[in-house]
Scaffold this motif. Structure first.
Motif, PDB file in Angstrom:
ATOM      1  N   ILE A 116      12.858  -1.894   1.351  1.00  0.00           N
ATOM      2  CA  ILE A 116      13.855  -1.244   2.188  1.00  0.00           C
ATOM      3  C   ILE A 116      14.105  -2.081   3.442  1.00  0.00           C
ATOM      4  O   ILE A 116      13.160  -2.509   4.118  1.00  0.00           O
ATOM      5  CB  ILE A 116      13.383   0.165   2.588  1.00  0.00           C
ATOM      6  CG1 ILE A 116      13.083   0.997   1.337  1.00  0.00           C
ATOM      7  CG2 ILE A 116      14.420   0.877   3.455  1.00  0.00           C
ATOM      8  CD1 ILE A 116      12.266   2.222   1.609  1.00  0.00           C
ATOM      9  N   ASN A 117      15.387  -2.310   3.727  1.00  0.00           N
ATOM     10  CA  ASN A 117      15.790  -3.014   4.944  1.00  0.00           C
ATOM     11  C   ASN A 117      15.045  -4.346   5.082  1.00  0.00           C
ATOM     12  O   ASN A 117      14.990  -5.117   4.128  1.00  0.00           O
ATOM     13  CB  ASN A 117      15.613  -2.105   6.161  1.00  0.00           C
ATOM     14  CG  ASN A 117      16.507  -0.878   6.087  1.00  0.00           C
ATOM     15  OD1 ASN A 117      17.612  -0.940   5.565  1.00  0.00           O
ATOM     16  ND2 ASN A 117      16.027   0.248   6.594  1.00  0.00           N
ATOM     17  N   LYS A 118      14.435  -4.604   6.221  1.00  0.00           N
ATOM     18  CA  LYS A 118      13.848  -5.920   6.474  1.00  0.00           C
ATOM     19  C   LYS A 118      12.340  -5.951   6.268  1.00  0.00           C
ATOM     20  O   LYS A 118      11.658  -6.845   6.790  1.00  0.00           O
ATOM     21  CB  LYS A 118      14.169  -6.362   7.902  1.00  0.00           C
ATOM     22  CG  LYS A 118      15.654  -6.581   8.156  1.00  0.00           C
ATOM     23  CD  LYS A 118      15.902  -7.056   9.578  1.00  0.00           C
ATOM     24  CE  LYS A 118      17.372  -7.290   9.848  1.00  0.00           C
ATOM     25  NZ  LYS A 118      17.630  -7.765  11.235  1.00  0.00           N
ATOM     26  N   GLY A 119      11.794  -5.014   5.508  1.00  0.00           N
ATOM     27  CA  GLY A 119      10.358  -5.008   5.262  1.00  0.00           C
ATOM     28  C   GLY A 119       9.880  -6.370   4.771  1.00  0.00           C
ATOM     29  O   GLY A 119      10.328  -6.835   3.723  1.00  0.00           O
ATOM     30  N   PRO A 120       8.977  -7.045   5.512  1.00  0.00           N
ATOM     31  CA  PRO A 120       8.610  -8.423   5.179  1.00  0.00           C
ATOM     32  C   PRO A 120       7.589  -8.512   4.047  1.00  0.00           C
ATOM     33  O   PRO A 120       6.845  -7.567   3.777  1.00  0.00           O
ATOM     34  CB  PRO A 120       7.994  -8.931   6.485  1.00  0.00           C
ATOM     35  CG  PRO A 120       7.382  -7.698   7.095  1.00  0.00           C
ATOM     36  CD  PRO A 120       8.309  -6.570   6.739  1.00  0.00           C
ATOM     37  N   THR A 121       7.583  -9.648   3.385  1.00  0.00           N
ATOM     38  CA  THR A 121       6.545  -9.963   2.391  1.00  0.00           C
ATOM     39  C   THR A 121       5.810 -11.256   2.752  1.00  0.00           C
ATOM     40  O   THR A 121       4.608 -11.349   2.529  1.00  0.00           O
ATOM     41  CB  THR A 121       7.157 -10.122   0.983  1.00  0.00           C
ATOM     42  OG1 THR A 121       8.169 -11.138   1.009  1.00  0.00           O
ATOM     43  CG2 THR A 121       7.760  -8.814   0.501  1.00  0.00           C
ATOM     44  N   LYS A 122       6.540 -12.242   3.303  1.00  0.00           N
ATOM     45  CA  LYS A 122       5.939 -13.543   3.584  1.00  0.00           C
ATOM     46  C   LYS A 122       4.801 -13.414   4.591  1.00  0.00           C
ATOM     47  O   LYS A 122       4.957 -12.857   5.682  1.00  0.00           O
ATOM     48  CB  LYS A 122       6.995 -14.507   4.123  1.00  0.00           C
ATOM     49  CG  LYS A 122       6.495 -15.944   4.242  1.00  0.00           C
ATOM     50  CD  LYS A 122       7.609 -16.895   4.648  1.00  0.00           C
ATOM     51  CE  LYS A 122       7.106 -18.332   4.718  1.00  0.00           C
ATOM     52  NZ  LYS A 122       8.188 -19.278   5.104  1.00  0.00           N
ATOM     53  N   GLN A 127      -1.279  -7.186  -5.520  1.00  0.00           N
ATOM     54  CA  GLN A 127      -1.285  -7.446  -6.970  1.00  0.00           C
ATOM     55  C   GLN A 127      -0.822  -6.209  -7.733  1.00  0.00           C
ATOM     56  O   GLN A 127      -0.082  -6.325  -8.718  1.00  0.00           O
ATOM     57  CB  GLN A 127      -2.687  -7.863  -7.421  1.00  0.00           C
ATOM     58  CG  GLN A 127      -2.747  -8.309  -8.877  1.00  0.00           C
ATOM     59  CD  GLN A 127      -4.109  -8.865  -9.253  1.00  0.00           C
ATOM     60  OE1 GLN A 127      -5.004  -8.975  -8.420  1.00  0.00           O
ATOM     61  NE2 GLN A 127      -4.277  -9.221 -10.521  1.00  0.00           N
ATOM     62  N   LEU A 128      -1.254  -5.033  -7.290  1.00  0.00           N
ATOM     63  CA  LEU A 128      -0.832  -3.789  -7.929  1.00  0.00           C
ATOM     64  C   LEU A 128       0.671  -3.595  -7.800  1.00  0.00           C
ATOM     65  O   LEU A 128       1.355  -3.249  -8.774  1.00  0.00           O
ATOM     66  CB  LEU A 128      -1.568  -2.603  -7.303  1.00  0.00           C
ATOM     67  CG  LEU A 128      -1.143  -1.209  -7.776  1.00  0.00           C
ATOM     68  CD1 LEU A 128      -1.418  -1.034  -9.266  1.00  0.00           C
ATOM     69  CD2 LEU A 128      -1.845  -0.130  -6.966  1.00  0.00           C
ATOM     70  N   LEU A 152      -1.161  -2.588   5.895  1.00  0.00           N
ATOM     71  CA  LEU A 152      -1.959  -3.771   6.197  1.00  0.00           C
ATOM     72  C   LEU A 152      -3.431  -3.497   5.911  1.00  0.00           C
ATOM     73  O   LEU A 152      -3.972  -2.464   6.316  1.00  0.00           O
ATOM     74  CB  LEU A 152      -1.761  -4.183   7.655  1.00  0.00           C
ATOM     75  CG  LEU A 152      -0.340  -4.593   8.048  1.00  0.00           C
ATOM     76  CD1 LEU A 152      -0.269  -4.918   9.531  1.00  0.00           C
ATOM     77  CD2 LEU A 152       0.121  -5.778   7.215  1.00  0.00           C
ATOM     78  N   GLY A 153      -4.032  -4.418   5.195  1.00  0.00           N
ATOM     79  CA  GLY A 153      -5.433  -4.262   4.822  1.00  0.00           C
ATOM     80  C   GLY A 153      -5.643  -3.481   3.543  1.00  0.00           C
ATOM     81  O   GLY A 153      -6.786  -3.252   3.127  1.00  0.00           O
ATOM     82  N   TYR A 159       2.203 -11.621   4.069  1.00  0.00           N
ATOM     83  CA  TYR A 159       1.520 -10.339   3.843  1.00  0.00           C
ATOM     84  C   TYR A 159       1.341 -10.056   2.349  1.00  0.00           C
ATOM     85  O   TYR A 159       1.135  -8.915   1.950  1.00  0.00           O
ATOM     86  CB  TYR A 159       2.317  -9.201   4.480  1.00  0.00           C
ATOM     87  CG  TYR A 159       2.579  -9.392   5.948  1.00  0.00           C
ATOM     88  CD1 TYR A 159       1.601  -9.108   6.901  1.00  0.00           C
ATOM     89  CD2 TYR A 159       3.807  -9.870   6.397  1.00  0.00           C
ATOM     90  CE1 TYR A 159       1.842  -9.291   8.250  1.00  0.00           C
ATOM     91  CE2 TYR A 159       4.058 -10.054   7.743  1.00  0.00           C
ATOM     92  CZ  TYR A 159       3.080  -9.761   8.668  1.00  0.00           C
ATOM     93  OH  TYR A 159       3.317  -9.944  10.006  1.00  0.00           O
ATOM     94  N   GLU A 160       1.419 -11.113   1.539  1.00  0.00           N
ATOM     95  CA  GLU A 160       1.432 -10.926   0.097  1.00  0.00           C
ATOM     96  C   GLU A 160       0.206 -10.182  -0.431  1.00  0.00           C
ATOM     97  O   GLU A 160       0.305  -9.412  -1.389  1.00  0.00           O
ATOM     98  CB  GLU A 160       1.549 -12.283  -0.608  1.00  0.00           C
ATOM     99  CG  GLU A 160       2.886 -12.982  -0.424  1.00  0.00           C
ATOM    100  CD  GLU A 160       2.971 -13.819   0.857  1.00  0.00           C
ATOM    101  OE1 GLU A 160       3.964 -14.550   1.033  1.00  0.00           O
ATOM    102  OE2 GLU A 160       2.019 -13.734   1.670  1.00  0.00           O
ATOM    103  N   THR A 161      -0.951 -10.394   0.162  1.00  0.00           N
ATOM    104  CA  THR A 161      -2.173  -9.722  -0.302  1.00  0.00           C
ATOM    105  C   THR A 161      -2.038  -8.208  -0.230  1.00  0.00           C
ATOM    106  O   THR A 161      -2.538  -7.482  -1.096  1.00  0.00           O
ATOM    107  CB  THR A 161      -3.386 -10.162   0.540  1.00  0.00           C
ATOM    108  OG1 THR A 161      -3.544 -11.575   0.404  1.00  0.00           O
ATOM    109  CG2 THR A 161      -4.655  -9.457   0.075  1.00  0.00           C
TER     110      THR A 161
END
Length: 225
Positions: free
Chosen positions: A103-109, A92-93, A86-87, A111-113
């Motif tokens: 892996i597993n349930k690692g979220p993206t929604k 983009q990279l 986070l942060g 936290y896209e930045t």
């Protein structure tokens, strides 16, 4: 690790070990099968060959990622689930990689930045299952035969609702993008890379070594120890 030790990597890395299961490579050596069965707590173990037959009547029966090309450079990102990403502003990279493995349930929604929005492969087992979009490969990490039976159930009868924990009877995923980590690969990671420390390798560590085998270059993004 001694960076001057040129043999460190090569005594561990074995390109001949199958990474992903298919019908042709499913006949395991007895020592591999016995070790893998030893991870299972099920009192009644299913006939493995029968389960394999059902699996590959439903899902692609292919030799995934075995073709090499000196002109290709497949770049992959393995994204860990540690909160210290986070942060980072790495989104983009991360999304610029050919493969983005989560892996597993690692979220993206939301936290896209920091973590990106692209997921080409998600490694999971029944107890960590989640819905996927149609661009993502479901890569099952089976620690027991029942994990494979659960995968079959998800796309057919939906009758398996528990393993040693309650599990989802169904998820959204593209059947044509299902892959299964080979049990022999799990044993190889345990013996060659972990040197038999602990009982078996973690999902995260298996994912790292999986990336070493299918990618030409990979980046490990924010891993917690």
């Amino acid at each position: 690790m001694d960076l001057n030790d040129e043999d460190w990597f090569f005594i561990r890395f074995n390109p001949t070990v199958p990474t992903l299961l298919n019908r042709r490579n499913s006949a395991m050596r007895s020592d591999v099968f016995e070790w893998w069965q030893g991870l299972q707590s099920d009192s009644q173990k299913a006939n493995f060959s029968d389960v394999v037959d059902i699996l590959f009547s439903l899902f692609p029966d292919e030799e995934h990622y075995v073709v090499t090309d000196p002109n290709r450079c497949r770049i992959c990102a393995v994204v860990g689930n540690s909160g210290n990403i986070l942060g980072s502003h790495y989104g983009q990279l991360i999304d610029s990689h050919d493969f983005v493995i989560r892996i597993n349930k690692g979220p993206t929604k939301g936290y896209e930045t920091d973590v990106g929005s692209k997921t080409t492969h998600r490694i999971m087992y029944p107890e960590s299952a989640m819905d996927l979009d149609n661009s993502t490969h479901l890569v099952l990490l089976p620690f027991k035969v029942k994990d494979m039976q659960w995968l079959i159930s998800v796309f057919t009868t939906k009758h398996i609702t528990s393993t040693y924990l309650k599990v989802r009877p169904t998820i959204n995923a593209d059947r044509e993008k299902v892959m299964i980590i080979h049990p022999a690969f799990i044993k190889y990671v345990y013996e060659s890379w972990l040197r038999k420390h602990g009982s078996y390798p973690s999902t995260g560590f298996i994912t790292l070594i999986f990336a070493l085998h299918i990618c030409d270059q990979f980046d490990k993004v924010h891993w917690s120890r």
